[in-house]
Enzyme design. Structure first.
Site, PDB file in Angstrom:
ATOM      1  CG  HIS A  45      19.626 -14.203  11.408  1.00  0.00           C
ATOM      2  ND1 HIS A  45      20.119 -14.647  12.609  1.00  0.00           N
ATOM      3  CD2 HIS A  45      20.670 -14.249  10.551  1.00  0.00           C
ATOM      4  CE1 HIS A  45      21.406 -14.935  12.477  1.00  0.00           C
ATOM      5  NE2 HIS A  45      21.765 -14.701  11.235  1.00  0.00           N
TER       6      HIS A  45
ATOM      7  CG  MET B 273      23.217 -27.943   3.945  1.00  0.00           C
ATOM      8  SD  MET B 273      24.861 -27.800   3.224  1.00  0.00           S
ATOM      9  CE  MET B 273      25.878 -28.418   4.531  1.00  0.00           C
TER      10      MET B 273
END
Lengths: 471, 135
Positions: free
Chosen positions: A394, A371
């Site tokens: 990922h 984030m």
């Protein structure tokens, strides 16, 4: 200590030698700057015990400890001698990322940054407490479990290009809804079109830098363009499918010979192995449908703010999945069962699995950052097919625990820091902001540098967030 | 101490304690509740009976906690307290109270119970349970 056993065999490439009952060695692709977790290395070694494993048990640059398999782990299995393991896929089946591109520019979005974040937060529910806006009958849900994103598009919510630009064209063809338990259905039916909590998010971003002009152009990506990223999975339905089959496999095969109870598995060709795969495909389709619904709502909401907005799917990649793919093993082409747990497929150009429109450039790879930090768009390579069964990282990969984050960080502070960087954020709770703070993750730039230098996927563009919505 | 959370890179790991299996299982349920919705106070409006079975204490624990997650996702029910709990061999019956999940502002981040590093054992005259939840 597993760390001491690692043998350097190339830049950012290490071998974990075969020992004891390991059937193959481990292979770790990690930057010397990053510290491989001891427990994650142990899990790489444990995976190497499983019958029919081919070449090596792989740990990628973002790897960290999971359950059974590490997160950032890849393993391929022989179809005759090999196994399929729910722990090698994960509880959040097809936890995945979809990238949308728009005809908006950074300056358009900045003018309405608050409206965007509030509008999307209101429109896209996170889950329990704010349940699904989409009502579906039991019978229709069965069609959705077999139809995936295509089912939602056929209901008028999306375009054909949406699912064509999705891994598996948004529909795992072997899905069988009858292999999904009633309990799994009951957990999932109220959660369609919800984001979920934890690391799942919705982000409005701008293209900050282009690394490969030619490929960016093919993908329709330009500097300062607004993109939108959706990260979510198969919700309670997928979690229950994993749980159900772990129990069934344990009952049938026992776990005495396993180095870790979470590594429970079934032969690929057994009834139970096939049933799990059909149920896993159905859960994967739930996740594809979920993101298709969310895409539709994003379009509706963004149209309110920008009447002439156009939003298209760039691509949609799976992170937690098992698939049957053709790879070269010992010089011979063969179909193998690749488990990717917290890993992304990254095929090079020409593969039939890549949508026709991208086949001449390779498969787009989407790697979300933590984030508030950058995310990346990359392109798959032939080299990855040789080195990692066509797999790459990922995400950034966690380095600190949630309990550490809750003790040491406050959600309010995290929000303030994000605001300072020009990022608007809306979250279900302060604690979810603290738990997902950027400092509890690896440096995404370093993780992506490693895969780019290794050549298992090449950087195309860097995306930076303007608005973050979290469950 | 009823339970405590331990450090785990990506997931939630807890230990729960009790003078017998029942108490340790009860405290595990309370640890799970805290993992689901933090320290939020949940009202005891609704009563439910849950049953679970296992092949050993670990699988019994797995199935017991999984039922509580299931209730939150599928039946809009969030646990507040364990009122009664009985364990006989590897069978468990519990009466729990709680509230409608939709009355509480939270998003369940707990995806599943895992067997990773799990144990449920008697040490001396105390029971200790350890469990990692996938979040």
């Amino acid at each position: 200590m597993y760390k001491e056993k690692l043998k350097k065999i190339g830049e950012d490439e290490y071998e974990l030698p075969k020992e004891g009952k390991m059937l193959v060695p481990g292979r770790i692709f990690i930057s010397g700057k990053m510290i491989a977790e001891e427990d994650a290395l142990k899990q790489v070694a444990n995976v190497a015990h499983l019958p029919g494993i081919l070449k090596y048990s792989i740990g990628l640059a973002d790897m960290h400890v999971g359950y059974g398999f590490p997160i950032g782990g890849v393993a391929a299995f022989d179809l005759d001698k090999g196994v399929i393991s729910p722990g090698g896929v994960g509880y959040d089946i097809n936890c995945s990322v979809r990238l949308l591109k728009t005809n908006l520019k950074k300056e358009d979005a900045i003018k309405k940054q608050k409206e965007i974040v509030n509008g999307l937060y209101e429109k896209i529910p996170s889950g329990v407490g704010r349940g699904s806006r989409f009502n579906i009958t039991r019978q229709e849900l069965n069609k959705l479990l077999e139809g995936g994103a295509k089912y939602i598009v056929e209901k008028g919510m999306g375009t054909k290009e949406d699912y064509l630009h999705t891994e598996e064209e948004g529909q795992m063809k072997k899905a069988d809804a009858s292999k999904v338990s009633e309990r799994a259905v009951k957990r999932g039916i109220g959660q369609l079109g919800t984001l979920g909590a934890g690391n799942h998010f919705l982000e409005v971003q701008y293209v900050d830098e282009i690394f490969d002009e030619k490929i960016a152009k093919e993908l329709g990506i330009k500097k300062n363009q607004i993109t939108i990223m959706i990260h979510c999975g198969s919700r309670g339905l997928g979690h229950q499918v994993a749980s159900d089959y772990i129990q069934l496999m344990e009952k049938k095969y026992g776990f005495k010979n396993l180095p870790d109870r979470e590594l429970i598995n079934a032969p690929i060709k057994s009834e139970l192995g096939k049933d799990y795969y059909s149920a896993m495909c159905a859960a994967a389709n739930f996740a594809f449908a979920n993101k298709q619904l969310i895409t539709h709502w994003i379009r509706e909401e963004m149209k309110k703010l920008f009447p002439s907005v156009k939003i298209d799917v760039v691509y949609d990649v799976c992170h937690n999945i098992a698939k049957f793919e053709e790879h070269i093993v010992n010089g011979k082409k063969k179909i193998v069962c690749v488990h990717r747990k917290g890993a992304t497929r990254c095929f090079g150009k020409g593969r039939k699995e890549i949508p026709e429109s991208y086949r001449k450039i390779g498969q787009p790879v989407i790697i979300p950052g933590s984030m508030g930090t950058a995310s990346y768009l990359l392109i798959g390579t032939k080299k990855a097919e040789e080195m990692t069964f066509g797999s790459t990282v990922h995400g950034a990969g966690r380095v600190s625990s949630r309990s550490y984050a809750l003790k040491n960080l406050s959600g309010e502070e995290v929000k303030k820091e994000l605001n300072k960087k020009g990022i608007e954020v809306q979250a279900g709770s302060w604690s979810s902001l603290a738990e997902e703070a950027p400092e509890v993750y690896n440096d995404i730039d370093e993780v992506v540098r490693v895969v780019d230098e290794l050549g298992i996927s090449k950087r195309v563009a860097r995306l930076k967030p303007l608005a973050v919505v979290k469950g | 101490m009823k339970f405590k959370f331990l450090s785990h890179t990506a997931d939630v790991k807890f230990q729960a304690f009790g003078k017998n299996a029942e108490e340790a299982f009860e405290n595990s349920a309370l640890a799970l509740k805290e993992a689901i919705c933090g320290k939020m106070k949940i009202k005891s409006n609704v009563k439910k009976t849950i049953k679970a079975e296992g092949r050993d204490f670990e699988s019994l624990l797995y199935n017991f906690l999984e039922k509580i997650i299931y209730l939150a996702d599928a039946e809009n029910f969030l646990i507040a307290e364990v009122k009664e709990i009985k364990i006989k061999k590897f069978e468990l019956k519990a009466v729990i109270t709680g509230d409608k999940a939709s009355n509480c502002k939270f998003t369940n981040k707990v995806k599943a119970v895992t067997y990773n590093e799990m144990f449920a054992v008697k040490k001396g005259n105390k029971w200790i349970i350890q469990c990692v939840l996938d979040v």
